[in-house]
Design a protein around this motif. Sequence first.
Motif, mmCIF file in Angstrom:
data_model
loop_
_atom_site.group_PDB
_atom_site.id
_atom_site.type_symbol
_atom_site.label_atom_id
_atom_site.label_comp_id
_atom_site.label_asym_id
_atom_site.label_seq_id
_atom_site.Cartn_x
_atom_site.Cartn_y
_atom_site.Cartn_z
ATOM 1 N N GLN A 65 0.836 -1.197 0.000
ATOM 2 C CA GLN A 65 0.000 0.000 0.000
ATOM 3 C C GLN A 65 0.873 1.250 0.000
ATOM 4 O O GLN A 65 1.920 1.288 0.658
ATOM 5 N N LEU A 66 0.432 2.251 -0.740
ATOM 6 C CA LEU A 66 1.049 3.571 -0.691
ATOM 7 C C LEU A 66 0.038 4.551 -0.109
ATOM 8 O O LEU A 66 -1.136 4.527 -0.498
ATOM 9 N N LYS A 67 0.479 5.411 0.795
ATOM 10 C CA LYS A 67 -0.389 6.444 1.347
ATOM 11 C C LYS A 67 -0.138 7.732 0.572
ATOM 12 O O LYS A 67 0.829 8.448 0.832
ATOM 13 N N LEU A 68 -0.997 8.007 -0.408
ATOM 14 C CA LEU A 68 -0.834 9.183 -1.252
ATOM 15 C C LEU A 68 -1.896 10.218 -0.932
ATOM 16 O O LEU A 68 -2.989 9.898 -0.453
ATOM 17 N N ASN A 69 -1.576 11.478 -1.220
ATOM 18 C CA ASN A 69 -2.514 12.570 -0.959
ATOM 19 C C ASN A 69 -2.238 13.688 -1.952
ATOM 20 O O ASN A 69 -1.120 14.196 -2.024
ATOM 21 N N ARG A 70 -3.246 14.041 -2.730
ATOM 22 C CA ARG A 70 -3.112 15.120 -3.712
ATOM 23 C C ARG A 70 -3.913 16.330 -3.262
ATOM 24 O O ARG A 70 -5.135 16.363 -3.373
ATOM 25 N N ASP A 71 -3.246 17.329 -2.711
ATOM 26 C CA ASP A 71 -3.907 18.577 -2.309
ATOM 27 C C ASP A 71 -5.120 18.315 -1.415
ATOM 28 O O ASP A 71 -6.204 18.861 -1.628
ATOM 29 N N GLY A 72 -4.922 17.436 -0.432
ATOM 30 C CA GLY A 72 -6.003 17.135 0.501
ATOM 31 C C GLY A 72 -6.911 16.006 0.062
ATOM 32 O O GLY A 72 -7.831 15.625 0.807
ATOM 33 N N ARG A 73 -6.682 15.471 -1.114
ATOM 34 C CA ARG A 73 -7.471 14.330 -1.595
ATOM 35 C C ARG A 73 -6.703 13.050 -1.273
ATOM 36 O O ARG A 73 -5.715 12.720 -1.938
ATOM 37 N N ALA A 74 -7.157 12.320 -0.261
ATOM 38 C CA ALA A 74 -6.489 11.074 0.123
ATOM 39 C C ALA A 74 -6.658 10.049 -0.996
ATOM 40 O O ALA A 74 -7.775 9.804 -1.467
ATOM 41 N N LEU A 75 -5.547 9.440 -1.411
ATOM 42 C CA LEU A 75 -5.559 8.465 -2.501
ATOM 43 C C LEU A 75 -4.741 7.232 -2.123
ATOM 44 O O LEU A 75 -3.715 6.925 -2.749
ATOM 45 N N PRO A 76 -5.144 6.499 -1.081
ATOM 46 C CA PRO A 76 -4.408 5.269 -0.757
ATOM 47 C C PRO A 76 -4.393 4.357 -1.983
ATOM 48 O O PRO A 76 -5.428 4.139 -2.613
ATOM 49 N N THR A 77 -3.225 3.860 -2.315
ATOM 50 C CA THR A 77 -3.049 3.133 -3.573
ATOM 51 C C THR A 77 -2.492 1.745 -3.320
ATOM 52 O O THR A 77 -1.481 1.581 -2.628
ATOM 53 N N THR A 78 -3.163 0.748 -3.886
ATOM 54 C CA THR A 78 -2.717 -0.637 -3.775
ATOM 55 C C THR A 78 -1.830 -0.971 -4.960
ATOM 56 O O THR A 78 -2.176 -0.667 -6.103
ATOM 57 N N LEU A 79 -0.691 -1.586 -4.679
ATOM 58 C CA LEU A 79 0.229 -2.023 -5.728
ATOM 59 C C LEU A 79 0.301 -3.542 -5.744
ATOM 60 O O LEU A 79 0.573 -4.169 -4.716
ATOM 61 N N TRP A 80 0.054 -4.124 -6.905
ATOM 62 C CA TRP A 80 0.335 -5.543 -7.137
ATOM 63 C C TRP A 80 1.514 -5.607 -8.091
ATOM 64 O O TRP A 80 1.554 -4.871 -9.087
ATOM 65 N N TYR A 81 2.492 -6.471 -7.836
ATOM 66 C CA TYR A 81 3.705 -6.463 -8.645
ATOM 67 C C TYR A 81 4.299 -7.872 -8.736
ATOM 68 O O TYR A 81 4.067 -8.728 -7.869
ATOM 69 N N PRO A 82 5.073 -8.129 -9.810
ATOM 70 C CA PRO A 82 5.741 -9.428 -9.934
ATOM 71 C C PRO A 82 6.747 -9.610 -8.796
ATOM 72 O O PRO A 82 7.544 -8.708 -8.504
ATOM 73 N N ALA A 83 6.679 -10.747 -8.149
ATOM 74 C CA ALA A 83 7.530 -10.997 -6.983
ATOM 75 C C ALA A 83 8.436 -12.199 -7.216
ATOM 76 O O ALA A 83 8.163 -13.059 -8.068
ATOM 77 N N ALA A 84 9.517 -12.234 -6.462
ATOM 78 C CA ALA A 84 10.416 -13.378 -6.516
ATOM 79 C C ALA A 84 9.759 -14.569 -5.821
ATOM 80 O O ALA A 84 8.876 -14.404 -4.980
ATOM 81 N N GLY A 85 10.179 -15.760 -6.189
ATOM 82 C CA GLY A 85 9.644 -16.949 -5.533
ATOM 83 C C GLY A 85 8.725 -17.741 -6.442
ATOM 84 O O GLY A 85 8.520 -17.409 -7.613
ATOM 85 N N GLN A 86 8.151 -18.777 -5.872
ATOM 86 C CA GLN A 86 7.297 -19.689 -6.634
ATOM 87 C C GLN A 86 5.948 -19.055 -6.898
ATOM 88 O O GLN A 86 5.331 -18.459 -6.017
ATOM 89 N N SER A 87 5.461 -19.169 -8.142
ATOM 90 C CA SER A 87 4.170 -18.587 -8.507
ATOM 91 C C SER A 87 3.027 -19.406 -7.927
ATOM 92 O O SER A 87 3.200 -20.541 -7.508
ATOM 93 N N GLY A 88 1.849 -18.786 -7.932
ATOM 94 C CA GLY A 88 0.671 -19.454 -7.404
ATOM 95 C C GLY A 88 0.357 -18.996 -5.998
ATOM 96 O O GLY A 88 1.214 -18.439 -5.298
ATOM 97 N N GLY A 89 -0.887 -19.199 -5.590
ATOM 98 C CA GLY A 89 -1.299 -18.794 -4.252
ATOM 99 C C GLY A 89 -1.669 -17.324 -4.199
ATOM 100 O O GLY A 89 -1.637 -16.604 -5.203
ATOM 101 N N ALA A 90 -2.004 -16.859 -3.019
ATOM 102 C CA ALA A 90 -2.434 -15.478 -2.839
ATOM 103 C C ALA A 90 -1.247 -14.523 -2.926
ATOM 104 O O ALA A 90 -0.097 -14.918 -2.716
ATOM 105 N N ALA A 91 -1.543 -13.272 -3.252
ATOM 106 C CA ALA A 91 -0.498 -12.247 -3.260
ATOM 107 C C ALA A 91 0.069 -12.093 -1.855
ATOM 108 O O ALA A 91 -0.667 -12.128 -0.863
ATOM 109 N N LYS A 92 1.377 -11.915 -1.779
ATOM 110 C CA LYS A 92 2.046 -11.807 -0.480
ATOM 111 C C LYS A 92 2.412 -10.364 -0.199
ATOM 112 O O LYS A 92 2.971 -9.667 -1.051
ATOM 113 N N ARG A 93 2.089 -9.914 0.995
ATOM 114 C CA ARG A 93 2.357 -8.522 1.360
ATOM 115 C C ARG A 93 3.864 -8.283 1.485
ATOM 116 O O ARG A 93 4.586 -9.055 2.107
#
Length: 322
Positions: A65-93
């Motif tokens: 998660q990124l905590k973003l804010n544009r001129d008072g507009r809160a924009l928490p942003t979720t990032l999903w990205y390619p990760a190292a390790g074995q594929s499959g299963g739920a996304a890991k934080r």
Amino acid sequence: MPRRVTPALMASAVLIAGLIGCSADTRPSAGGQTPPAEPKPVATPTPQVAAGTAPKNTFAVGVRQLKLNRDGRALPTTLWYPAAGQSGGAAKRSATAAEGRFPVVMFSHGLGGRPDDYAKLLTRWAAAGFVVAAPTFPHTSKGADNNVLDVLNQPADVSYALDQVLALDGTAGDALRGRLDGERVAAAGHSAGGVTTIGLFTAGRDERLDAGVVFAGTALGVGTAFAGAAAPQLFVHGELDEVVEYAAGKAAYDKVPWPKAMLSLPKGDHGRALLGDSATLRLVSDTSVEFLRWSLYGDPEAKKRISTDATRGDLATFDDHL
């Protein structure tokens, strides 16, 4: 700064209010309303994204998660990205990012929605080799006041969030340092997020965007004056959509002057078929992944697979002008 809401924009937003909704919204559409005629856009040359080859392997997926804010507009942003390790299963934080430089896709949720509603689709994009960033908008997300007028501010929100995401590539110590390819960027969105996405190629054109994916979207409020360098577009729309009429989405698609394709789902509604039905989700996921592989990685073999995936079985028809 947020876009000022003028009387003209207010009138446009009244039309939007009758047509856009979130994936869980089952309100009937206003129906029959069309935006004023606009000058026909002039096509520009297709951008030459440097040719390349998309990854063939499936990645594990990390999420943060990124905590973003544009001129008072809160924009928490979720990032999903390619990760190292074995594929499959739920996304890991906070998983370790995979080696490589990956294109970025900015995703916008629908009215009353949130990024997690689309996790099945977005994690598939990340597993295919894309960093997906999805802001939660301050007035149109779940639990907010659902002020539909604020959709007009959201293209600027996405551009701001893109600034902050790309900045991670040069941030010392960040897990995504050196992993983001800012020369290969797309925007995507569903319903109100589809309106937001179209806006990023029209009145709020962000020249960094190389491609767009519009799910159940309409151009009401943001117009169809597509501007700037050509950016291929993929539209996906259910023909039984009860919130944003199929005809409204097709009308916006028809105005796109660039390479484009439309995946039509004869039995698809506004969101359940896209997000909840496994067979349809798989088809939409596979088609959109190949489109992104072609438009962002410049992979010519992926382009050949787009129509093959789109016409698999009897779940969809495909209008191909790519």
